[in-house]
Scaffold this active site. Structure first.
Site, short mmCIF file in Angstrom:
data_model
loop_
_atom_site.label_atom_id
_atom_site.label_comp_id
_atom_site.label_asym_id
_atom_site.label_seq_id
_atom_site.Cartn_x
_atom_site.Cartn_y
_atom_site.Cartn_z
N HIS A 179 -13.27 -21.25 -13.24
CA HIS A 179 -12.51 -20.35 -14.45
C HIS A 179 -13.54 -19.17 -14.36
O HIS A 179 -14.63 -19.11 -14.01
CB HIS A 179 -12.69 -21.22 -15.75
CG HIS A 179 -14.18 -21.36 -16.14
ND1 HIS A 179 -14.80 -22.27 -15.63
CD2 HIS A 179 -14.74 -20.97 -17.01
CE1 HIS A 179 -15.89 -22.46 -16.41
NE2 HIS A 179 -16.00 -21.38 -17.28
N ASP A 216 -15.11 -16.48 -17.61
CA ASP A 216 -15.13 -16.42 -19.06
C ASP A 216 -14.34 -15.24 -19.70
O ASP A 216 -14.73 -14.00 -19.24
CB ASP A 216 -16.57 -16.32 -19.27
CG ASP A 216 -17.30 -17.45 -18.91
OD1 ASP A 216 -16.76 -18.75 -18.77
OD2 ASP A 216 -18.55 -17.43 -18.46
N HIS A 224 -16.57 -19.38 -11.79
CA HIS A 224 -17.43 -20.40 -11.43
C HIS A 224 -16.99 -21.67 -11.68
O HIS A 224 -16.00 -21.76 -12.59
CB HIS A 224 -18.73 -19.81 -12.26
CG HIS A 224 -18.54 -19.66 -13.68
ND1 HIS A 224 -17.95 -18.35 -14.27
CD2 HIS A 224 -18.87 -20.39 -14.77
CE1 HIS A 224 -17.69 -18.57 -15.65
NE2 HIS A 224 -18.25 -19.75 -15.90
N ARG A 230 -27.06 -33.49 -16.62
CA ARG A 230 -27.25 -31.94 -16.77
C ARG A 230 -27.07 -31.50 -18.12
O ARG A 230 -26.06 -32.05 -18.41
CB ARG A 230 -26.33 -31.26 -15.57
CG ARG A 230 -26.46 -29.65 -15.56
CD ARG A 230 -25.68 -29.14 -14.26
NE ARG A 230 -25.87 -27.72 -14.13
CZ ARG A 230 -25.36 -26.68 -14.85
NH1 ARG A 230 -24.28 -27.08 -15.75
NH2 ARG A 230 -25.83 -25.51 -14.62
#
Length: 338
Positions: A209, A211, A266, A276
């Site tokens: 996607h 941002d 990304h 993570r």
């Protein structure tokens, strides 16, 4: 831990990164030292070439970073029944696996928060049996610092581009009505899925996607997973660095620079052995803010590449679209036929 049923396993795998071509990819992610004002030239070049860069000497106190990460791990390690007290997101709160309204899924749990000082975290405070104000203070301290950094970066951009006034971009984040968002993502280890991994495929944590906001400020722990897409469509892994911050150009900034800056695509792939944690500040303008190329950036006879729209219109469209959808495409102007 995120729970999955077997019929949905296949939805969580993507192809691994293509091998990096050294002729098309520089040896490292663009690095900007914020303690050196002369770095503003490199900063703008990174926005034009990548739409993505790493910053060091950022001034965010380590104690704020570590405290928030500690609180986040404590929260995500809580029993599901406890975490669900803070959700489902509407739009703010706790969520897992499902991302948005359009069928996107990922191996992720998250907290979506409104960082506006006038808001509260009443959805979340109920989960903390002791010292419920601590979490709010930790988030407020951290967001204040990364917002300050984001504004500094935007002003360095404006200075290098010779925009007037210097705060033409940063004032949108500082506005009391700024529609910014703060997100904490947790990608848990998933060793039980190793047997399902297929050669050449990775478990997806958060799908590809861009941002939609103006600028995104990302910090994560030392676990890899973030990948960016290059101009040739190949995906490359971003080496983790828990001491630095990564900056994304958002769709809105791409429009405001009339395409000079690129909003980078990304994604995150999950690690089957290590967890993570990432914290992202999405700097957005007020809902009624018009998003259009800045007149001072348009050269003589240069036309706007985009139709004019408000942030509310774009936000509504973006969040009702699939993650990988080309959101800006419908707002591009169609070249006139001669």
């Amino acid at each position: 831990m995120v729970a999955l049923s077997n019929p949905t396993i296949e939805q969580f795998f993507v192809k691994t990164c293509k091998p990096v071509n050294p002729l098309t990819f520089p040896p490292s992610i663009p690095l900007i030292d914020l303690s050196k004002p002369e770095s503003k030239h490199l900063l703008v070049k990174a926005c034009q070439d990548f739409g993505f860069f790493k910053v060091v000497n950022h001034g965010v106190p380590t104690k704020f970073i570590n405290k928030l990460e500690s609180e986040a791990i404590k929260f995500f390690s809580s029993p599901l029944s406890v975490k669900q007290k803070a959700g489902p997101p509407s739009p703010f709160g706790y969520g897992s696996k499902n991302i948005g309204k359009n069928g996107d899924v990922g191996w992720v749990e998250y907290l979506l928060l409104n960082p506006n000082p006038e808001s509260d975290y009443h959805q979340l405070l109920s989960i903390f049996e002791e010292h419920p104000d601590d979490f709010q203070c930790v988030v407020d301290d951290y967001v204040a610092e990364v917002k300050k950094m984001a504004c500094e970066i935007l002003e360095l951009m404006a200075d290098e581009l010779k925009l007037e006034p210097k705060n033409v971009l940063s004032k949108l984040l500082m506005d009391e009505q700024s529609d910014s968002v703060f997100r904490v993502n947790y990608y848990p280890p998933c060793p039980e899925l190793q047997e399902h991994e297929i050669n050449g495929r990775n478990l997806i944590g958060f799908g590809e996607h861009t941002d939609p906001q103006i600028i995104s400020v990302l910090r994560s722990n030392n676990t890899s997973g973030l990948e960016i897409s290059l101009r040739d469509g190949s995906w490359v892994s971003v080496p983790p660095d828990s001491d630095s911050f990564f900056i994304n150009v958002g769709d809105s900034l791409q429009v405001m620079t009339n395409g000079r800056f690129k909003s980078i695509k990304h994604r995150v792939v999950a690690n089957s052995k290590e967890s993570r944690v990432s914290m992202i500040y999405f700097g957005g303008p007020p809902l009624n803010q018009t998003i259009a190329p800045l007149p001072s950036l348009l050269q003589t006879d240069e036309d706007s590449l985009y139709k004019e729209f408000t942030w509310f219109e774009y936000k509504t469209y973006a969040f009702n679209s699939a993650l990988s959808h080309d959101r800006l495409g419908v707002f591009e102007k169609i070249p006139s036929k001669i």
